[in-house]
Each structure stands twice: as structure tokens, then as C-alpha cells.
Design an enzyme around this catalytic site. Structure first.
Site, PDB file in Angstrom:
ATOM      1  N   SER A  63     -10.098  -0.452   6.846  1.00 36.53           N
ATOM      2  CA  SER A  63      -9.313  -0.260   5.453  1.00 36.53           C
ATOM      3  C   SER A  63      -8.655  -1.594   5.082  1.00 36.53           C
ATOM      4  O   SER A  63      -8.375  -1.588   3.664  1.00 36.53           O
ATOM      5  CB  SER A  63      -8.303   0.833   5.435  1.00 36.53           C
ATOM      6  OG  SER A  63      -9.067   2.211   5.222  1.00 36.53           O
ATOM      7  N   SER A  95      -9.741   1.824   2.655  1.00 31.95           N
ATOM      8  CA  SER A  95      -8.801   2.504   1.824  1.00 31.95           C
ATOM      9  C   SER A  95      -7.873   1.583   1.191  1.00 31.95           C
ATOM     10  O   SER A  95      -7.297   1.996   0.211  1.00 31.95           O
ATOM     11  CB  SER A  95      -8.275   3.770   2.625  1.00 31.95           C
ATOM     12  OG  SER A  95      -7.346   3.206   3.535  1.00 31.95           O
ATOM     13  N   LYS A 115       0.962  -1.134  -0.018  1.00 27.80           N
ATOM     14  CA  LYS A 115       0.070   0.073   0.069  1.00 27.80           C
ATOM     15  C   LYS A 115       0.760   1.288   0.127  1.00 27.80           C
ATOM     16  O   LYS A 115       1.992   1.352   0.675  1.00 27.80           O
ATOM     17  CB  LYS A 115      -1.005   0.037   1.197  1.00 27.80           C
ATOM     18  CG  LYS A 115      -1.835   0.941   1.299  1.00 27.80           C
ATOM     19  CD  LYS A 115      -3.000   1.081   2.449  1.00 27.80           C
ATOM     20  CE  LYS A 115      -3.983   2.181   2.677  1.00 27.80           C
ATOM     21  NZ  LYS A 115      -4.790   2.036   3.548  1.00 27.80           N
TER      22      LYS A 115
END
Ligand code: GLN
Length: 446
Positions: free
Chosen positions: A151, A127, A52
Site C-alpha cells: 500500500s 491503499s 494517511k
């Protein structure tokens, strides 16, 4: 193999922001040589992994999907990256996300919209949408995400993969760009529970660089993957199957409980009475922390700096106005307001107190039960654009994951069937530092 798959599908899925192909091949050659010499190798040796884009990677562009960090090349590695290197994984590239991890659909990225691989018109969740979509699309078998309010688990649920948010303090946050420091945790996203346990094993443990990393031994998580859950006691919070949860999601959880029962576990309904306050508590606390954490992006030290400023103050203002997206600005304003003098007691302090009540709810249940089981998200993945106009509907998506962050306990989402072609997730929540039991149940179930 990862790169050829990425070339085939990432034009549609749009999970990756930055690829690190040259270094990855170099690393692969190094590992090949090691293999030829018969040098020791662990379970993750040579495994391709996506990261990420809010986890800093030395020399590899790290943007947090924000214009303000468009050209940021970190000069150090996050602790999790060092741990991965010790385990000889191969970093494939950096994955798309909501800007600064604020969002539930990855639509808040300043650069691109990631699609759900099961239905390209649906969102992958967020997210960590890039991290979940890349695994679901077969681009990488492993990825890292971060989870402040859901997330990792919510995108795992929407994309039909396994996503674990470890106990707060289990994994070092050093090198994770901070959103809400008291809630943020890095965790693994994988195709199955066993892979997930191996990856958490690799990244977990004490780190002197993170004052909140826990001085607690990391057990061998794979030892828990016995398939034996006889006598295990499951709590099912009635608040997690009530209003707002779609009928097909509710039914899928009830069906799963029957499966777990047939494996020898028992379940009972319980109550987490303060759940209804979790969403407002979270948005006060996380935005307050974010407003403080994001003050470091001022055009002086990193990333974007405006080109049309006459003086220093104007430089700060314009840099931030140009660099941050709408949602990030909304959170900074909300947080600044909640922390401002005169409002602090009414909002921030009150929210801290409610957080304790929510944590106590969990502790009470865990006095009598081994795990809590419920849905991960109230619905399957929604369509792109469906919730972008109304932030409050978007926020409501995290109603079942947020309490877990507020309590600091571990939670996993495992695939739990489909509804109209879109995956559903089952959430399994455990006691502090008891990821082993969470994995045990998840593995027996999958
Ligand atoms: N969707 C939640 C938010 O927007 C959670 C985000 C996260 O866990 N990073 O804050």
C-alpha cells in the site's frame, strides 16, 4: 504554499479528507519565531506533511476512510506524529485511503475517490492513494502511508513518486489503526530518495509503546546516498518478470538493470519459488488478523453507533452493518472463516507455514546478493472502475509487493519512466534492517 496548491488542485485530485489549516498556520508562526531566534533546526524543519488517515492524530479527525469512524477525534498521537513534532514538520491534513487500508485503488474509501494526478480518469493506486497523489500533485512534498501488502509502494509506482516500506519493526506501529498487525508498517512517500531517507530517519527507532518495534540502532540513512554501487550484487527473480507482468513493465525493468550495470553493479536471475503462493497466503493471514483487529469497532467505544437498535446485540450488528463497507465485510468474513474451529489448521496454520517458506526464499537469495530488483506492480495505473467488480483481479495487483511484507524485509518503489503517459515503478528490496543499501541503489538509480 501547500494550502494554495491544495485549493487549486484538490477539487480534482481529492487526496485530502481533512485539512488542519488553523493549527498548521499556528505552527508555522511558532517556527518562524524560532527561526528568528536562531534556534537549531533540522532537515525537516517547517516541512509540510500529509498523513494517511489511519494514523491517529490528537484532536484531528481520523477516519480510516470508514463511516464507522466518521466522527472520531483521537485523544492521543501516534508515535510517528510525536517524532514528526520533534522534527518540527507541519501537519497539513489527513489523506484519503481505501477503507481500513483494504484495497489497491483508493476506490474503497467511504468518502471520495482520489484521482491519479497524471491522468484523472486513472486510479492513484492504494491503499495509500491519497498519500501518493498528494505528493505527485505537488500538494505536499512529504507524506506518510502504511503498507501491509504493497500500500505504499504500489501507489508510489502508479503516481511516479518514491515510497518506502521499511523493515517490519523499524517504525513504531503505535497509533496506526491495525489492519494486519504482523504485516503493517508505516513509511514515507516523497518526491525523491534523499527526502525519503530524511523522513524515515525522523520516524524510525525503538518505541516502548510497540512491542514489535525493533531494538536495533537506526543508522544515518543519508550516509548511504553516495551514488557508488560498484561491485553490488543484484538478484532478479524470474517470477517477477513472468506471466501477468505487462511487456512495457518488463522492458522498463530490463532497461533499468542495464543502467545499474553501467554504474558498476552486476545482476543475475534467481528464483523465489514460493512466490506463487504469496497472494493466497497473504489474504488468509491478513484477513484473519483483520477480523480480530476490527472487532473493536462495536459502537460502544468509538465512532458510529446505530440509532435503531432494540438491544445490545442488535446494536453491535447494526452498527457494524451500517459502518463497514463491502470490502471490509468481505475480509472480516474470510478471516473469521479461516480462524474458525475445524478450518484453522487447513487455512490459517497452513498459511503460517507457507509464510515461513516464502521468508526462507528471500533469506537464501540474500545469502548471495545485496538487493533484489523487479517491478513494483505488474501494470501501470488502471482506469477508475475497471477492477471494482472483480475483487480477485484487484488482489492480483499486489502480487509483486506482498511477498516483501510476508518476509518482513524493506522495499522501495522509485519512478522508472512512463508508459502511455502513466508512471512506472522499480522495486528495490533489501535485507532485514538494511534500508541503507536499498536507499543507496535507489539514489544511484534515480
Ligand atoms: N492491496 C492490499 C490489500 O488490499 C494491500 C493493502 C495494504 O498494503 N494496506 O490488502
Amino acid at each position: 504554499e501547500s494550502y494554495s496548491r491544495i485549493k487549486d488542485v484538490d477539487g480534482k485530485v481529492q487526496a485530502f479528507l481533512t485539512l488542519d489549516e488553523e493549527n498548521a498556520w499556528k505552527k508555522a508562526d511558532e517556527l518562524d519565531a524560532k527561526l528568528a531566534r536562531g534556534e537549531a533546526k533540522g532537515p525537516l524543519f517547517g516541512m509540510p506533511i500529509g498523513i494517511k488517515d489511519n494514523i491517529v492524530t490528537k484532536g484531528l479527525r481520523t477516519t480510516c476512510a470508514s463511516k464507522i469512524l466518521d466522527n472520531f477525534d483521537p485523544i492521543y498521537d501516534a508515535t510517528v506524529m510525536e517524532r514528526l513534532q520533534q522534527n518540527e514538520t507541519i501537519t497539513i491534513g489527513k489523506l484519503n485511503m481505501d477503507e481500513f487500508a483494504m484495497g489497491s485503488s483508493t476506490e474503497n474509501s467511504a468518502f471520495q475517490k482520489t484521482a491519479n494526478p497524471w491522468d484523472l480518469t486513472a486510479v492513484p493506486g492504494g491503499s495509500s492513494g491519497g498519500s501518493a497523489a498528494a505528493v505527485a500533485a505537488g500538494e505536499v512534498p512529504f507524506s506518510l502511508g502504511s503498507d501491509t501488502g504493497g500500500s505504499i509502494r504500489q501507489p508510489a509506482s502508479y503516481c511516479g513518486v518514491v515510497g518506502m516500506k521499511p523493515t517490519y519493526g523499524r517504525v513504531s506501529r503505535y497509533g496506526l489503526v491495525a489492519f494486519a498487525s504482523s504485516l503493517d508498517q508505516i513509511g514515507p512517500i516523497t518526491r525523491n530518495v534523499e527526502d525519503n531517507a530524511y523522513l524515515l530517519q525522523a520516524i524510525a527507532g525503538i518505541d516502548p509503546m510497540d512491542g514489535t518495534s525493533a531494538h536495533i540502532e537506526v543508522p544515518d540513512f543519508t550516509k548511504a546516498l553516495t551514488g557508488d554501487i560498484k561491485g553490488l550484487k543484484i538478484a532478479v527473480p524470474k517470477e517477477y518478470l513472468g506471466e501477468g507482468v505487462s511487456p512495457e513493465v518488463r522492458q522498463s525493468v530490463l532497461d533499468s538493470l542495464k543502467v545499474l550495470e553501467s554504474l558498476g553493479a552486476s545482476y543475475e536471475e534467481v528464483s523465489l519459488p514460493h512466490s506463487k503462493y504469496a497472494l493466497s497466503t497473504y489474504y488468509i493471514l491478513s484477513s484473519s488478523e483483520a477480523s480480530a483487529n476490527l472487532s473493536r469497532f462495536d459502537g460502544v467505544r468509538y465512532g458510529h453507533r446505530t440509532e435503531n437498535a432494540e438491544n445490545l446485540l442488535e446494536m453491535y450488528k447494526k452498527t457494524r452493518a451500517e459502518g463497514f463497507g463491502e470490502e471490509v465485510k468481505r475480509r472480516i468474513m474470510l478471516g473469521t472463516f479461516a480462524l474458525s474451529s475445524g478450518y484453522y489448521d487447513a487455512y490459517y496454520k497452513k498459511a503460517q507455514k507457507v509464510r515461513t517458506l516464502i521468508k526462507n526464499d528471500f533469506e537464501k537469495v540474500f545469502d548471495q546478493y545485496d538487493v533484489i530488483v523487479g517491478p513494483t506492480a505488474p501494470t501501470p495505473a488502471f482506469k477508475m472502475g475497471e477492477n471494482t467488480k472483480d475483487p480477485l483481479t484487484m488482489y492480483a495487483n499486489d502480487i509483486l509487493t506482498i511477498p516483501v511484507n510476508l518476509a518482513g524485509v524493506p522495499g522501495i518503489s522509485v519512478p522508472n519512466g512512463f508508459s502511455n503517459g502513466l508512471p512506472l515503478g522499480l522495486q528495490i528490496i533489501g535485507k532485514h534492517f538494511d534500508e541503507s543499501t536499498v536507499y543507496k541503489v535507489a539514489h544511484a538509480f534515480e
